[in-house]
Design a protein around this motif. Structure first.
Motif, PDB file in Angstrom:
ATOM      1  N   PRO A  78     -24.633 -53.565 -11.777  1.00  9.03           N
ATOM      2  CA  PRO A  78     -23.522 -54.122 -12.547  1.00  9.03           C
ATOM      3  C   PRO A  78     -22.150 -53.810 -11.955  1.00  9.03           C
ATOM      4  CG  PRO A  78     -24.740 -52.487 -13.837  1.00  9.03           C
ATOM      5  CD  PRO A  78     -25.399 -52.573 -12.505  1.00  9.03           C
ATOM      6  N   GLN A  79     -21.159 -54.513 -12.500  1.00 13.13           N
ATOM      7  CA  GLN A  79     -19.782 -54.484 -11.990  1.00 13.13           C
ATOM      8  C   GLN A  79     -19.206 -53.066 -11.969  1.00 13.13           C
ATOM      9  OE1 GLN A  79     -17.644 -57.707 -13.631  1.00 13.13           O
ATOM     10  NE2 GLN A  79     -15.720 -57.226 -12.635  1.00 13.13           N
ATOM     11  N   SER A  80     -19.263 -52.375 -13.103  1.00 16.73           N
ATOM     12  CA  SER A  80     -18.851 -50.972 -13.025  1.00 16.73           C
ATOM     13  C   SER A  80     -20.020 -50.180 -13.571  1.00 16.73           C
ATOM     14  CB  SER A  80     -17.597 -50.719 -13.848  1.00 16.73           C
ATOM     15  OG  SER A  80     -17.760 -51.255 -15.120  1.00 16.73           O
ATOM     16  N   HIS A  81     -20.335 -49.075 -12.937  1.00 13.92           N
ATOM     17  CA  HIS A  81     -21.593 -48.420 -13.261  1.00 13.92           C
ATOM     18  C   HIS A  81     -21.536 -47.841 -14.675  1.00 13.92           C
ATOM     19  CE1 HIS A  81     -20.781 -44.126 -13.132  1.00 13.92           C
ATOM     20  NE2 HIS A  81     -19.912 -44.386 -12.171  1.00 13.92           N
ATOM     21  N   SER A  82     -22.680 -47.909 -15.323  1.00 14.78           N
ATOM     22  CA  SER A  82     -22.720 -47.559 -16.741  1.00 14.78           C
ATOM     23  C   SER A  82     -23.458 -46.243 -16.949  1.00 14.78           C
ATOM     24  CB  SER A  82     -23.427 -48.678 -17.501  1.00 14.78           C
ATOM     25  OG  SER A  82     -24.625 -48.996 -16.827  1.00 14.78           O
ATOM     26  N   LEU A  83     -23.485 -45.407 -15.884  1.00 17.57           N
ATOM     27  CA  LEU A  83     -24.164 -44.123 -16.046  1.00 17.57           C
ATOM     28  C   LEU A  83     -23.327 -43.203 -16.912  1.00 17.57           C
ATOM     29  CD1 LEU A  83     -25.397 -43.384 -12.448  1.00 17.57           C
ATOM     30  CD2 LEU A  83     -26.780 -43.930 -14.434  1.00 17.57           C
ATOM     31  N   ASN A  84     -23.994 -42.502 -17.788  1.00 21.63           N
ATOM     32  CA  ASN A  84     -23.321 -41.516 -18.613  1.00 21.63           C
ATOM     33  C   ASN A  84     -23.126 -40.244 -17.772  1.00 21.63           C
ATOM     34  OD1 ASN A  84     -22.553 -39.578 -20.359  1.00 21.63           O
ATOM     35  ND2 ASN A  84     -24.182 -39.958 -21.857  1.00 21.63           N
ATOM     36  N   GLU A  85     -21.904 -40.025 -17.335  1.00 23.56           N
ATOM     37  CA  GLU A  85     -21.670 -38.924 -16.399  1.00 23.56           C
ATOM     38  C   GLU A  85     -21.626 -37.559 -17.075  1.00 23.56           C
ATOM     39  OE1 GLU A  85     -18.710 -39.592 -13.455  1.00 23.56           O
ATOM     40  OE2 GLU A  85     -19.618 -41.466 -12.814  1.00 23.56           O
ATOM     41  N   SER A  86     -21.711 -37.535 -18.399  1.00 26.11           N
ATOM     42  CA  SER A  86     -21.756 -36.218 -19.054  1.00 26.11           C
ATOM     43  C   SER A  86     -23.147 -35.599 -18.895  1.00 26.11           C
ATOM     44  CB  SER A  86     -21.366 -36.338 -20.524  1.00 26.11           C
ATOM     45  OG  SER A  86     -22.331 -37.093 -21.205  1.00 26.11           O
ATOM     46  N   VAL A  87     -24.140 -36.449 -18.561  1.00 25.46           N
ATOM     47  CA  VAL A  87     -25.468 -35.909 -18.250  1.00 25.46           C
ATOM     48  C   VAL A  87     -25.456 -35.507 -16.779  1.00 25.46           C
ATOM     49  CG1 VAL A  87     -27.940 -36.392 -18.216  1.00 25.46           C
ATOM     50  CG2 VAL A  87     -26.469 -37.515 -19.899  1.00 25.46           C
ATOM     51  N   PRO A  88     -25.708 -34.218 -16.479  1.00 24.62           N
ATOM     52  CA  PRO A  88     -25.548 -33.756 -15.097  1.00 24.62           C
ATOM     53  C   PRO A  88     -26.728 -34.124 -14.200  1.00 24.62           C
ATOM     54  CG  PRO A  88     -26.187 -31.924 -16.497  1.00 24.62           C
ATOM     55  CD  PRO A  88     -26.104 -33.126 -17.388  1.00 24.62           C
ATOM     56  N   LEU A  89     -26.757 -35.364 -13.752  1.00 32.12           N
ATOM     57  CA  LEU A  89     -27.834 -35.796 -12.849  1.00 32.12           C
ATOM     58  C   LEU A  89     -27.400 -35.658 -11.397  1.00 32.12           C
ATOM     59  CD1 LEU A  89     -29.056 -39.125 -14.516  1.00 32.12           C
ATOM     60  CD2 LEU A  89     -30.152 -36.876 -14.615  1.00 32.12           C
ATOM     61  N   THR A  90     -28.340 -35.271 -10.542  1.00 29.94           N
ATOM     62  CA  THR A  90     -28.037 -35.241  -9.107  1.00 29.94           C
ATOM     63  C   THR A  90     -28.167 -36.660  -8.552  1.00 29.94           C
ATOM     64  OG1 THR A  90     -30.327 -34.931  -8.432  1.00 29.94           O
ATOM     65  CG2 THR A  90     -29.058 -32.929  -8.908  1.00 29.94           C
ATOM     66  N   ALA A  91     -27.629 -36.827  -7.320  1.00 28.24           N
ATOM     67  CA  ALA A  91     -27.736 -38.127  -6.651  1.00 28.24           C
ATOM     68  C   ALA A  91     -29.194 -38.545  -6.560  1.00 28.24           C
ATOM     69  CB  ALA A  91     -27.107 -38.047  -5.267  1.00 28.24           C
ATOM     70  N   LEU A  92     -30.069 -37.586  -6.191  1.00 33.62           N
ATOM     71  CA  LEU A  92     -31.492 -37.910  -6.035  1.00 33.62           C
ATOM     72  C   LEU A  92     -32.098 -38.358  -7.376  1.00 33.62           C
ATOM     73  CD1 LEU A  92     -33.818 -37.287  -3.651  1.00 33.62           C
ATOM     74  CD2 LEU A  92     -34.641 -35.912  -5.552  1.00 33.62           C
ATOM     75  N   GLU A  93     -31.716 -37.697  -8.443  1.00 31.03           N
ATOM     76  CA  GLU A  93     -32.250 -38.072  -9.761  1.00 31.03           C
ATOM     77  C   GLU A  93     -31.801 -39.472 -10.179  1.00 31.03           C
ATOM     78  OE1 GLU A  93     -32.756 -33.624 -11.752  1.00 31.03           O
ATOM     79  OE2 GLU A  93     -30.797 -34.618 -11.810  1.00 31.03           O
ATOM     80  N   VAL A  94     -30.536 -39.786  -9.855  1.00 33.24           N
ATOM     81  CA  VAL A  94     -30.031 -41.127 -10.185  1.00 33.24           C
ATOM     82  C   VAL A  94     -30.854 -42.186  -9.445  1.00 33.24           C
ATOM     83  CG1 VAL A  94     -28.069 -42.697  -9.901  1.00 33.24           C
ATOM     84  CG2 VAL A  94     -27.701 -40.389 -10.805  1.00 33.24           C
ATOM     85  N   VAL A  95     -31.122 -41.928  -8.155  1.00 33.75           N
ATOM     86  CA  VAL A  95     -31.905 -42.886  -7.366  1.00 33.75           C
ATOM     87  C   VAL A  95     -33.328 -42.989  -7.932  1.00 33.75           C
ATOM     88  CG1 VAL A  95     -32.836 -43.421  -5.080  1.00 33.75           C
ATOM     89  CG2 VAL A  95     -30.536 -42.469  -5.301  1.00 33.75           C
TER      90      VAL A  95
END
Ligand SMILES: Nc1ncnc2c1ncn2[C@@H]1O[C@H](COP(=O)(O)OP(=O)(O)OP(=O)(O)O)[C@@H](O)[C@H]1O
Ligand SMILES: [Mg+2]
Length: 264
Positions: A78-95
């Protein structure tokens, strides 16, 4: 088999037409650059192709199926990412989330095979070094590359990217554009990319579409970016100027820069 085939497509919100007269075909492993001013219907078209928005008339097929039946073959960023950044995910976890969603597994412990493919996807976008860093602490360009890795992990045949270069500084834009080039060269997948800044992407665009609530033009870059067409979308001050074999499109907001005679 075409990746996308649209004929007389019109898209509506609550019965009101938002985009009409869209007819085009995108081949497998071709890249379409989708241009148009704010409110033109770019996001609307992408979401309809992705199978998220189903209020449309006319024909729309994705790998010869209705879009919502082809979702396994498609990744949408999507146009602007909608990840909730208050959840501390690593780059690998996001992928990894890109694979876990499709398996219907809620994120708790990442299976080893998914961890491996997430790492490979991060390597592909040149970010293996930040695998264990928190996503929220990455730069804008790195975040966008992580989101590309997340979109690629499910091995899509069609990638839909909504303004992947927006809100990035010029060097981050160049980095993301170079990853998009890699995707184009190394993975034989089709892409539809919306952008306000065509310059960094022009060399990967097989086809260009200009829309402004209806389809204005579709074709090879030299056919679709004529002076007349640019003016009809961006107003009378906009121009396409040819200097030697290069075409420059001036639209007020940004400059389109088209290399003449190039077909790579
Ligand atoms: N959920 C919605 N409900 C009703 N109308 C909508 C909805 N989403 C978009 N629209 C309308 O559809 C039209 C096209 O919007 P869209 O977001 O597709 O444009 P865009 O080309 O992506 O613009 P931008 O460059 O600002 O991202 C606009 O008039 C918008 O107001
Ligand atoms: Mg949009």
């Amino acid at each position: 088999m075409a990746a996308v085939r649209a004929r007389d497509l019109s898209v509506y919100y609550n019965g009101r037409v938002a985009l009409r007269d869209v007819t085009f075909e995108l081949g497998n492993s071709e890249t379409l650059l989708l241009l148009g001013p704010n409110g033109a219907g770019k996001t609307t078209l992408l979401r309809t192709i992705a199978g998220f928005h189903r209020e449309y008339s006319g024909e729309l097929l994705v790998f010869e199926k209705p879009p919502h039946e082809a979702r396994d073959l498609v990744s949408y960023v999507p146009q602007s990412h909608s990840l909730n950044e208050s959840v501390p995910l690593t780059a690998l976890e996001v992928v990894a989330m890109g694979a876990l969603y499709k398996r219907g597994i809620l994120h708790r412990k990442i299976p080893e095979d998914v961890r491996k493919s997430a790492f490979r996807a991060l390597e592909f976008v040149g970010l293996e070094d930040v695998a264990d860093k928190l996503f929220r602490n990455l730069s804008g360009g790195q975040k966008q590359r992580v989101l590309l890795a997340r979109a690629l992990i499910s091995d899509p045949k069609l990638l839909l990217l909504d303004e992947p270069l927006s809100a990035l500084d010029p060097s981050a834009r160049a980095e993301v554009a170079s990853v998009l080039r890699e995707i184009k060269v190394k993975r034989s997948i089709a892409m539809v990319i919306t952008t306000h800044d065509i310059n960094p992407l022009l060399e990967i665009g097989d086809e260009i579409m200009l829309i402004n609530r209806r389809m204005i033009a579709f074709g090879k870059p030299d056919e679709a970016l004529t002076d007349e067409i640019i003016k009809s979308v961006y107003g009378p001050m906009a121009r396409a100027i040819k200097v030697e074999d290069k075409l420059y499109c001036i639209t007020g907001d940004f400059h389109l820069h088209l290399h003449g005679g190039r077909r790579r």
